[in-house]
Design an enzyme around this catalytic site. Sequence first.
Site, PDB file in Angstrom:
ATOM      1  N   ASP A  45      88.690  13.083  25.901  1.00 44.75           N
ATOM      2  CA  ASP A  45      89.378  12.546  24.905  1.00 44.75           C
ATOM      3  C   ASP A  45      90.586  11.519  25.670  1.00 44.75           C
ATOM      4  OD1 ASP A  45      90.420  12.977  22.032  1.00 44.75           O
ATOM      5  OD2 ASP A  45      92.048  12.424  23.348  1.00 44.75           O
ATOM      6  N   TYR A  50      96.702   5.183  26.578  1.00 44.90           N
ATOM      7  CA  TYR A  50      96.998   6.119  27.794  1.00 44.90           C
ATOM      8  C   TYR A  50      96.756   5.090  29.250  1.00 44.90           C
ATOM      9  CZ  TYR A  50      96.201   9.891  24.541  1.00 44.90           C
ATOM     10  OH  TYR A  50      96.095  10.818  23.278  1.00 44.90           O
ATOM     11  N   HIS A 108      94.665   5.692  16.070  1.00 47.54           N
ATOM     12  CA  HIS A 108      95.388   6.660  16.937  1.00 47.54           C
ATOM     13  C   HIS A 108      96.682   7.174  16.135  1.00 47.54           C
ATOM     14  CE1 HIS A 108      96.732   7.539  21.469  1.00 47.54           C
ATOM     15  NE2 HIS A 108      97.138   8.412  20.477  1.00 47.54           N
TER      16      HIS A 108
HETATM   17  N1  LIG Z   1      96.124  11.685  18.923  1.00 46.45           N
HETATM   18  C1  LIG Z   1      97.386  12.048  19.838  1.00 46.45           C
HETATM   19  O1  LIG Z   1      98.344  11.430  19.190  1.00 46.45           O
HETATM   20  C2  LIG Z   1      97.656  12.775  20.749  1.00 46.45           C
HETATM   21  C3  LIG Z   1      98.720  13.291  21.222  1.00 46.45           C
HETATM   22  C4  LIG Z   1      99.171  13.930  22.205  1.00 46.45           C
HETATM   23  C5  LIG Z   1      97.946  14.331  23.003  1.00 46.45           C
HETATM   24  N2  LIG Z   1      96.536  13.954  22.676  1.00 46.45           N
HETATM   25  C6  LIG Z   1      95.344  14.545  23.206  1.00 46.45           C
HETATM   26  O2  LIG Z   1      95.224  16.038  23.200  1.00 46.45           O
HETATM   27  C7  LIG Z   1      95.243  16.337  24.788  1.00 46.45           C
HETATM   28  C8  LIG Z   1      96.014  17.518  24.861  1.00 46.45           C
HETATM   29  O3  LIG Z   1      97.311  17.442  24.686  1.00 46.45           O
HETATM   30  P1  LIG Z   1      98.592  17.321  25.574  1.00 46.45           P
HETATM   31  O4  LIG Z   1      98.165  16.858  26.921  1.00 46.45           O
HETATM   32  O5  LIG Z   1      99.649  16.776  25.038  1.00 46.45           O
HETATM   33  O6  LIG Z   1      98.972  18.709  25.720  1.00 46.45           O
HETATM   34  P2  LIG Z   1      98.413  20.285  26.133  1.00 46.45           P
HETATM   35  O7  LIG Z   1      97.090  20.147  26.468  1.00 46.45           O
HETATM   36  O8  LIG Z   1      98.862  21.127  25.228  1.00 46.45           O
HETATM   37  O9  LIG Z   1      99.318  20.651  27.591  1.00 46.45           O
HETATM   38  C9  LIG Z   1      99.250  20.120  28.681  1.00 46.45           C
HETATM   39  C10 LIG Z   1     100.347  20.542  29.644  1.00 46.45           C
HETATM   40  O10 LIG Z   1      99.985  22.064  29.822  1.00 46.45           O
HETATM   41  C11 LIG Z   1      99.868  22.258  31.265  1.00 46.45           C
HETATM   42  N3  LIG Z   1      98.675  23.140  31.408  1.00 46.45           N
HETATM   43  C12 LIG Z   1      97.667  22.831  31.148  1.00 46.45           C
HETATM   44  N4  LIG Z   1      96.490  24.095  31.465  1.00 46.45           N
HETATM   45  C13 LIG Z   1      97.534  25.017  31.714  1.00 46.45           C
HETATM   46  C14 LIG Z   1      97.410  26.309  32.101  1.00 46.45           C
HETATM   47  N5  LIG Z   1      96.200  26.921  32.082  1.00 46.45           N
HETATM   48  N6  LIG Z   1      98.482  27.004  32.423  1.00 46.45           N
HETATM   49  C15 LIG Z   1      99.736  26.540  32.286  1.00 46.45           C
HETATM   50  N7  LIG Z   1      99.938  25.254  31.956  1.00 46.45           N
HETATM   51  C16 LIG Z   1      98.991  24.394  31.845  1.00 46.45           C
HETATM   52  C17 LIG Z   1      99.404  20.859  32.014  1.00 46.45           C
HETATM   53  O11 LIG Z   1     100.035  20.842  33.259  1.00 46.45           O
HETATM   54  P3  LIG Z   1      99.261  19.994  34.691  1.00 46.45           P
HETATM   55  O12 LIG Z   1      98.698  19.067  34.059  1.00 46.45           O
HETATM   56  O13 LIG Z   1     100.477  19.847  35.444  1.00 46.45           O
HETATM   57  O14 LIG Z   1      98.473  21.311  35.212  1.00 46.45           O
HETATM   58  C18 LIG Z   1     100.561  19.790  31.012  1.00 46.45           C
HETATM   59  O15 LIG Z   1     101.889  19.771  31.321  1.00 46.45           O
HETATM   60  C19 LIG Z   1      95.944  15.072  25.264  1.00 46.45           C
HETATM   61  O16 LIG Z   1      95.585  15.112  27.017  1.00 46.45           O
HETATM   62  C20 LIG Z   1      95.329  13.801  24.601  1.00 46.45           C
HETATM   63  O17 LIG Z   1      93.870  13.693  24.870  1.00 46.45           O
HETATM   64  C21 LIG Z   1      96.513  13.391  21.207  1.00 46.45           C
END
Ligand SMILES: NC(=O)c1ccc[n+]([C@@H]2O[C@H](COP(=O)([O-])OP(=O)(O)OC[C@H]3O[C@@H](n4cnc5c(N)ncnc54)[C@H](OP(=O)(O)O)[C@@H]3O)[C@@H](O)[C@H]2O)c1
Length: 281
Positions: A45, A50, A108
Amino acid sequence: MAVPSITLNDGRDIPQLGFGVFQIPPPETEAAVTHALEAGYRHIDTAEMYGNEEGVGRAVRAAGLDRADVYITSKLNNGFHRPDDARRAFERTLEALGDDYVDLFLIHWPLPTLYDGDFVSTWKTLEEFKADGRARSIGVSNFQVAHLERLAAETDTVPAVNQIELHPYFQNREVAAYGSEHGIATQAWAPIAQGKVMDDPTLTEIAERYEKSIAQVVLRWHIQHGMIVFPKSVTAERIRENIAIFDFELETPDVETIDALDRGEAGRGGPNPDEFDYVPS
Ligand SMILES: NC(=O)c1ccc[n+]([C@@H]2O[C@H](COP(=O)([O-])OP(=O)(O)OC[C@H]3O[C@@H](n4cnc5c(N)ncnc54)[C@H](OP(=O)(O)O)[C@@H]3O)[C@@H](O)[C@H]2O)c1
């Protein structure tokens, strides 16, 4: 332990768990996506916002996988909602990915306070991309119920997905319920609340009992609720950990205990889509 698929309302399948690349710096994206593909992820995704679509495309090509075996999503950036801008932006996305199609393309953000509140003509432009096959499926992100109702009243295509903030502290129930009732699959962004669930005592107790990490328990909770998730990590060990959730099942009382962690609007970590009007310069 294969990742299950969900069939969308247009008949196409999407892997229920993928890999998100929000906030992965462009120079690090290829390596992170390579780790994810090696760990077994087949769904990535990304978004034009990004700035790392190139890295995603490079990693997928370098993996030597059949393109049909990898599911790629990207999203229209906020500055390009007008139809001609959207057409050019979509071409740039395909160029950046080095591909001639994406599996899923999303608006988005709805940006209801910009463009005279017109996200309908933007959606009709995405319908063109689906019709010409360059977007196999189309959907929206951060759409509230009123925005979805407007698309239903004024356009012909029901979005295949709505990608919304959703995690134990902000379960976004009204929007998710509208999706279930209208055949729109919910994708849960920030599935582990960008790490904020990691110190939760209730989740710690459940994780200890299942001998799993908190991230694994929370991701499993999403899967059992039928959500599509794509946790982000740049850490190889966590990337592997986050996909290792198909060898256990949470019992119903534990699912309900996590359901009870919802804080409603107070648990929202990201912007409110009714007000969000950020346009990257
Ligand atoms: N459509 C939208 O508006 C929107 C907005 C936000 C996100 N998204 C999508 O959703 C995806 C996921 O959301 P997100 O990146 O915001 O947040 P998330 O996946 O909920 O959290 C990511 C964070 O958690 C940490 N993490 C990951 N796995 C872990 C584990 N097993 N143990 C401990 N910490 C862990 C990561 O650290 P490290 O990387 O340092 O390991 C990072 O700081 C995004 O990458 C994007 O593709 C979409």
